[in-house]
Motif scaffolding. Structure first.
Motif, PDB file in Angstrom:
ATOM      1  N   GLU A  98       0.835  -1.209   0.000  1.00  0.00           N
ATOM      2  CA  GLU A  98       0.000   0.000   0.000  1.00  0.00           C
ATOM      3  C   GLU A  98       0.867   1.255   0.000  1.00  0.00           C
ATOM      4  OE1 GLU A  98      -3.618  -0.613   2.988  1.00  0.00           O
ATOM      5  OE2 GLU A  98      -1.820  -1.673   3.619  1.00  0.00           O
ATOM      6  N   SER A  99       0.257   2.382  -0.314  1.00  0.00           N
ATOM      7  CA  SER A  99       0.950   3.664  -0.198  1.00  0.00           C
ATOM      8  C   SER A  99       1.416   3.837   1.249  1.00  0.00           C
ATOM      9  CB  SER A  99       0.004   4.814  -0.550  1.00  0.00           C
ATOM     10  OG  SER A  99      -0.344   4.731  -1.905  1.00  0.00           O
ATOM     11  N   GLY A 100       2.638   4.319   1.408  1.00  0.00           N
ATOM     12  CA  GLY A 100       3.152   4.534   2.761  1.00  0.00           C
ATOM     13  C   GLY A 100       3.830   3.325   3.368  1.00  0.00           C
ATOM     14  N   SER A 101       3.949   2.226   2.597  1.00  0.00           N
ATOM     15  CA  SER A 101       4.574   1.026   3.175  1.00  0.00           C
ATOM     16  C   SER A 101       6.104   1.116   3.162  1.00  0.00           C
ATOM     17  CB  SER A 101       4.115  -0.237   2.425  1.00  0.00           C
ATOM     18  OG  SER A 101       4.425  -0.142   1.053  1.00  0.00           O
ATOM     19  N   GLY A 102       6.655   2.125   2.456  1.00  0.00           N
ATOM     20  CA  GLY A 102       8.111   2.321   2.480  1.00  0.00           C
ATOM     21  C   GLY A 102       8.812   1.896   1.195  1.00  0.00           C
ATOM     22  N   LYS A 103       8.047   1.561   0.163  1.00  0.00           N
ATOM     23  CA  LYS A 103       8.645   1.052  -1.088  1.00  0.00           C
ATOM     24  C   LYS A 103       9.616   2.054  -1.715  1.00  0.00           C
ATOM     25  CE  LYS A 103       4.628   0.716  -3.218  1.00  0.00           C
ATOM     26  NZ  LYS A 103       3.718   1.329  -2.255  1.00  0.00           N
ATOM     27  N   SER A 104       9.134   3.285  -1.917  1.00  0.00           N
ATOM     28  CA  SER A 104       9.978   4.295  -2.570  1.00  0.00           C
ATOM     29  C   SER A 104      11.146   4.708  -1.684  1.00  0.00           C
ATOM     30  CB  SER A 104       9.150   5.529  -2.941  1.00  0.00           C
ATOM     31  OG  SER A 104       8.180   5.199  -3.902  1.00  0.00           O
ATOM     32  N   VAL A 105      10.892   4.869  -0.392  1.00  0.00           N
ATOM     33  CA  VAL A 105      11.968   5.255   0.540  1.00  0.00           C
ATOM     34  C   VAL A 105      13.083   4.206   0.506  1.00  0.00           C
ATOM     35  CG1 VAL A 105      12.558   5.488   2.992  1.00  0.00           C
ATOM     36  CG2 VAL A 105      10.538   6.638   2.093  1.00  0.00           C
ATOM     37  N   PHE A 106      12.686   2.939   0.524  1.00  0.00           N
ATOM     38  CA  PHE A 106      13.655   1.840   0.509  1.00  0.00           C
ATOM     39  C   PHE A 106      14.574   1.937  -0.704  1.00  0.00           C
ATOM     40  CE2 PHE A 106      14.265  -2.885  -0.460  1.00  0.00           C
ATOM     41  CZ  PHE A 106      15.383  -2.989   0.353  1.00  0.00           C
ATOM     42  N   THR A 107      13.991   2.102  -1.906  1.00  0.00           N
ATOM     43  CA  THR A 107      14.817   2.120  -3.120  1.00  0.00           C
ATOM     44  C   THR A 107      15.582   3.439  -3.275  1.00  0.00           C
ATOM     45  OG1 THR A 107      12.823   2.717  -4.360  1.00  0.00           O
ATOM     46  CG2 THR A 107      13.484   0.415  -4.416  1.00  0.00           C
ATOM     47  N   LYS A 108      15.074   4.522  -2.696  1.00  0.00           N
ATOM     48  CA  LYS A 108      15.814   5.796  -2.767  1.00  0.00           C
ATOM     49  C   LYS A 108      17.138   5.714  -2.009  1.00  0.00           C
ATOM     50  CE  LYS A 108      12.115   9.107  -3.687  1.00  0.00           C
ATOM     51  NZ  LYS A 108      11.194  10.117  -3.120  1.00  0.00           N
ATOM     52  N   THR A 109      17.209   4.814  -1.032  1.00  0.00           N
ATOM     53  CA  THR A 109      18.477   4.665  -0.298  1.00  0.00           C
ATOM     54  C   THR A 109      19.568   4.107  -1.201  1.00  0.00           C
ATOM     55  OG1 THR A 109      17.939   2.422   0.500  1.00  0.00           O
ATOM     56  CG2 THR A 109      17.333   4.261   1.931  1.00  0.00           C
ATOM     57  N   ASN A 148       2.591  -9.410 -14.838  1.00  0.00           N
ATOM     58  CA  ASN A 148       3.119  -9.431 -16.210  1.00  0.00           C
ATOM     59  C   ASN A 148       4.624  -9.225 -16.306  1.00  0.00           C
ATOM     60  OD1 ASN A 148       0.532  -9.717 -17.393  1.00  0.00           O
ATOM     61  ND2 ASN A 148       0.147  -7.553 -17.022  1.00  0.00           N
ATOM     62  N   VAL A 149       5.245  -8.692 -15.272  1.00  0.00           N
ATOM     63  CA  VAL A 149       6.644  -8.281 -15.434  1.00  0.00           C
ATOM     64  C   VAL A 149       7.620  -8.923 -14.449  1.00  0.00           C
ATOM     65  CG1 VAL A 149       6.049  -6.037 -16.424  1.00  0.00           C
ATOM     66  CG2 VAL A 149       6.343  -6.231 -13.956  1.00  0.00           C
ATOM     67  N   ALA A 150       7.152  -9.436 -13.340  1.00  0.00           N
ATOM     68  CA  ALA A 150       8.087  -9.799 -12.259  1.00  0.00           C
ATOM     69  C   ALA A 150       8.538 -11.255 -12.304  1.00  0.00           C
ATOM     70  CB  ALA A 150       7.440  -9.506 -10.913  1.00  0.00           C
ATOM     71  N   ASP A 151       9.810 -11.466 -11.974  1.00  0.00           N
ATOM     72  CA  ASP A 151      10.310 -12.809 -11.709  1.00  0.00           C
ATOM     73  C   ASP A 151      10.075 -13.128 -10.237  1.00  0.00           C
ATOM     74  OD1 ASP A 151      11.428 -13.128 -14.325  1.00  0.00           O
ATOM     75  OD2 ASP A 151      13.082 -11.816 -13.711  1.00  0.00           O
ATOM     76  N   ARG A 152      10.337 -12.115  -9.392  1.00  0.00           N
ATOM     77  CA  ARG A 152      10.116 -12.282  -7.941  1.00  0.00           C
ATOM     78  C   ARG A 152       9.319 -11.104  -7.406  1.00  0.00           C
ATOM     79  NH1 ARG A 152      14.669 -12.782  -4.011  1.00  0.00           N
ATOM     80  NH2 ARG A 152      15.685 -11.193  -5.290  1.00  0.00           N
ATOM     81  N   ILE A 153       8.633 -11.338  -6.294  1.00  0.00           N
ATOM     82  CA  ILE A 153       7.837 -10.278  -5.668  1.00  0.00           C
ATOM     83  C   ILE A 153       8.221 -10.183  -4.191  1.00  0.00           C
ATOM     84  CG2 ILE A 153       5.502  -9.542  -5.028  1.00  0.00           C
ATOM     85  CD1 ILE A 153       4.450 -11.124  -7.436  1.00  0.00           C
ATOM     86  N   ALA A 154       8.484  -8.946  -3.745  1.00  0.00           N
ATOM     87  CA  ALA A 154       8.689  -8.678  -2.318  1.00  0.00           C
ATOM     88  C   ALA A 154       7.490  -7.850  -1.851  1.00  0.00           C
ATOM     89  CB  ALA A 154       9.994  -7.913  -2.096  1.00  0.00           C
ATOM     90  N   VAL A 155       6.783  -8.342  -0.847  1.00  0.00           N
ATOM     91  CA  VAL A 155       5.594  -7.651  -0.330  1.00  0.00           C
ATOM     92  C   VAL A 155       5.996  -6.841   0.891  1.00  0.00           C
ATOM     93  CG1 VAL A 155       3.250  -7.932   0.561  1.00  0.00           C
ATOM     94  CG2 VAL A 155       4.114  -9.525  -1.165  1.00  0.00           C
ATOM     95  N   MET A 156       5.779  -5.513   0.824  1.00  0.00           N
ATOM     96  CA  MET A 156       6.173  -4.641   1.933  1.00  0.00           C
ATOM     97  C   MET A 156       4.979  -4.156   2.722  1.00  0.00           C
ATOM     98  SD  MET A 156       9.346  -2.147   0.926  1.00  0.00           S
ATOM     99  CE  MET A 156       9.526  -1.426   2.551  1.00  0.00           C
ATOM    100  N   TYR A 157       5.161  -4.093   4.042  1.00  0.00           N
ATOM    101  CA  TYR A 157       4.127  -3.532   4.905  1.00  0.00           C
ATOM    102  C   TYR A 157       4.807  -2.829   6.076  1.00  0.00           C
ATOM    103  CZ  TYR A 157      -0.040  -2.978   7.724  1.00  0.00           C
ATOM    104  OH  TYR A 157      -1.074  -2.431   8.436  1.00  0.00           O
ATOM    105  N   ALA A 158       4.447  -1.591   6.306  1.00  0.00           N
ATOM    106  CA  ALA A 158       4.951  -0.822   7.448  1.00  0.00           C
ATOM    107  C   ALA A 158       6.476  -0.883   7.576  1.00  0.00           C
ATOM    108  CB  ALA A 158       4.300  -1.320   8.744  1.00  0.00           C
ATOM    109  N   GLY A 159       7.162  -0.634   6.443  1.00  0.00           N
ATOM    110  CA  GLY A 159       8.617  -0.551   6.479  1.00  0.00           C
ATOM    111  C   GLY A 159       9.347  -1.864   6.598  1.00  0.00           C
ATOM    112  N   ASP A 160       8.670  -2.973   6.260  1.00  0.00           N
ATOM    113  CA  ASP A 160       9.296  -4.287   6.378  1.00  0.00           C
ATOM    114  C   ASP A 160       8.857  -5.155   5.199  1.00  0.00           C
ATOM    115  OD1 ASP A 160      10.710  -6.411   7.408  1.00  0.00           O
ATOM    116  OD2 ASP A 160       9.212  -6.957   8.914  1.00  0.00           O
ATOM    117  N   ILE A 161       9.720  -6.076   4.784  1.00  0.00           N
ATOM    118  CA  ILE A 161       9.316  -7.063   3.771  1.00  0.00           C
ATOM    119  C   ILE A 161       8.708  -8.242   4.523  1.00  0.00           C
ATOM    120  CG2 ILE A 161      10.156  -8.709   2.043  1.00  0.00           C
ATOM    121  CD1 ILE A 161      12.251  -6.598   1.236  1.00  0.00           C
ATOM    122  N   VAL A 162       7.400  -8.460   4.308  1.00  0.00           N
ATOM    123  CA  VAL A 162       6.708  -9.505   5.075  1.00  0.00           C
ATOM    124  C   VAL A 162       6.636 -10.830   4.323  1.00  0.00           C
ATOM    125  CG1 VAL A 162       5.352  -7.891   6.456  1.00  0.00           C
ATOM    126  CG2 VAL A 162       4.412  -8.724   4.294  1.00  0.00           C
TER     127      VAL A 162
END
Length: 347
Positions: A44-55, A223-237
């Motif tokens: 969801e929005s706010g789960s930390g996806k963009s922040v994580f990759t910006k690092t 359609n595009v992914a080989d692997r999926i990482a599901v993020m929630y509240a700043g963590d990969i769950v």
């Protein structure tokens, strides 16, 4: 799939200071990105996806910082980089990003050609006629007709889909090893979305790119992914191959995300939505962050953060439901339906 690791993140913590308060945006994430793969980070929005990759590119806002952990790339720990000079060796040249809003990514006062040429001069070292020829080549590669004429135009003269192609052209012109696509199709209609995703796929093959997609749309991911990482509240769950996460998800949050897919809705029935809201990351998160919204939560979920449980060598999830002592909980009907039907990857 190639399993050589190109980027390795270990126990990463990112915090932001806001009006004297501290927000714990990324909470101890570890992740290996494999060379040549397409990895999707969803949540969801706010789960930390963009922040994580910006690092990975040193693009955190000035009030944010990496407070623990490491980001290993080419034998270097990027988490220790502090100066623009250090980051310039990585940004664009090694890791490039396609931002989600092309209109704000492009300079309205510069021609499209000048903006692409800037990246070519900086990262490929070409100048003059050579650089201009490369601009036209890149524009052709991203599917823009009449590149000579188009290169002299400004961003406002392009449609949304065309602007997105230009942003991709700028990223690819840097010849990066890793391409991060932050919600690359958010503002586009469905037919253009498909074209942009196909373009990224083609460029990945052509330039041997490793791609990381950031999205909240699991339909796009299929359609595009080989692997999926599901993020929630700043963590990969949960993390696994596309098939594992779609057809055999283990974390209740992944169940909820998949159940929310409009494509799985039944005519005349209300669409599924996840009740409640994500936790406030200004406060300490106790136990499993998803527990207050999880109808299957166990008592321990509110007390202790679950470790990762391995489902297969490529699939693991952070949920107490996988503990051998936990009661057996069946996934929702939608998930069973996905599995039984063996729905193709175009969901």
């Amino acid at each position: 799939m190639e399993t050589e690791t190109i980027l390795s993140v270990r126990d990463l913590d990112v915090k932001f200071t806001l009006r004297g308060q501290v927000l714990h945006a990324i909470r101890g994430i570890s992740l290996d990105v494999h060379r040549g793969e397409s990895l999707a980070i969803v949540g969801e929005s706010g789960s930390g996806k963009s922040v994580f990759t910006k690092t990975f590119m040193g693009l955190l806002d000035s009030n944010g910082s990496v407070t623990a952990g490491e980001i290993r790339y080419n034998g270097q720990d990027l988490a220790g980089y502090t100066t623009d000079q250090q980051w310039r060796t990585i940004r664009g040249r090694e890791i490039a990003m396609v931002m989600q809003d092309p209109m704000t990514s492009l300079n309205p006062l510069k021609t499209i050609g000048d903006q692409i040429e800037e990246a070519i001069v900086l990262h490929q070292g070409l100048k003059g006629a050579e650089a201009h020829a490369q601009v036209l080549k890149v524009l052709e590669e991203v599917g823009i007709d009449q590149p000579e004429r188009r290169s002299k135009q400004y961003p406002h003269e392009f449609s949304g889909g065309m602007r997105q192609r230009v942003v991709i052209a700028i990223a690819v012109a840097c010849r990066p090893k890793i391409l991060i696509c932050d919600e690359p199709t958010t503002a586009l209609d469905v037919t253009i979305q498909a074209q942009i995703l196909q373009l990224i796929k083609d460029l990945q093959k052509k330039y041997d790119l490793t791609t990381i997609y950031i999205t909240h749309d699991l339909g796009v991911v299929a359609n595009v992914a080989d692997r999926i990482a599901v993020m929630y509240a700043g963590d990969i769950v949960e993390i696994g191959t596309c098939e594992e996460v779609f057809y055999d998800p283990k974390h209740p949050y992944t169940w909820a995300l998949l159940s929310s897919l409009p494509q799985l809705g039944v005519k005349g029935e209300e669409l599924y939505s996840i009740k409640g809201t994500p936790p406030n990351l200004f406060l300490e998160v106790k136990g499993d962050a998803f527990a207050p919204r999880n109808p299957h939560a166990l008592k321990i979920d509110f007390v202790e953060r679950p470790p990762y449980f391995e489902v297969s060598p490529t699939h693991k999830a952070r949920t107490w439901l996988l503990d051998p002592r936990a009661p057996k909980v069946e996934p929702p009907e939608h998930i069973k339906h996905l599995r039984e039907q063996g729905v193709n990857r175009h969901v």
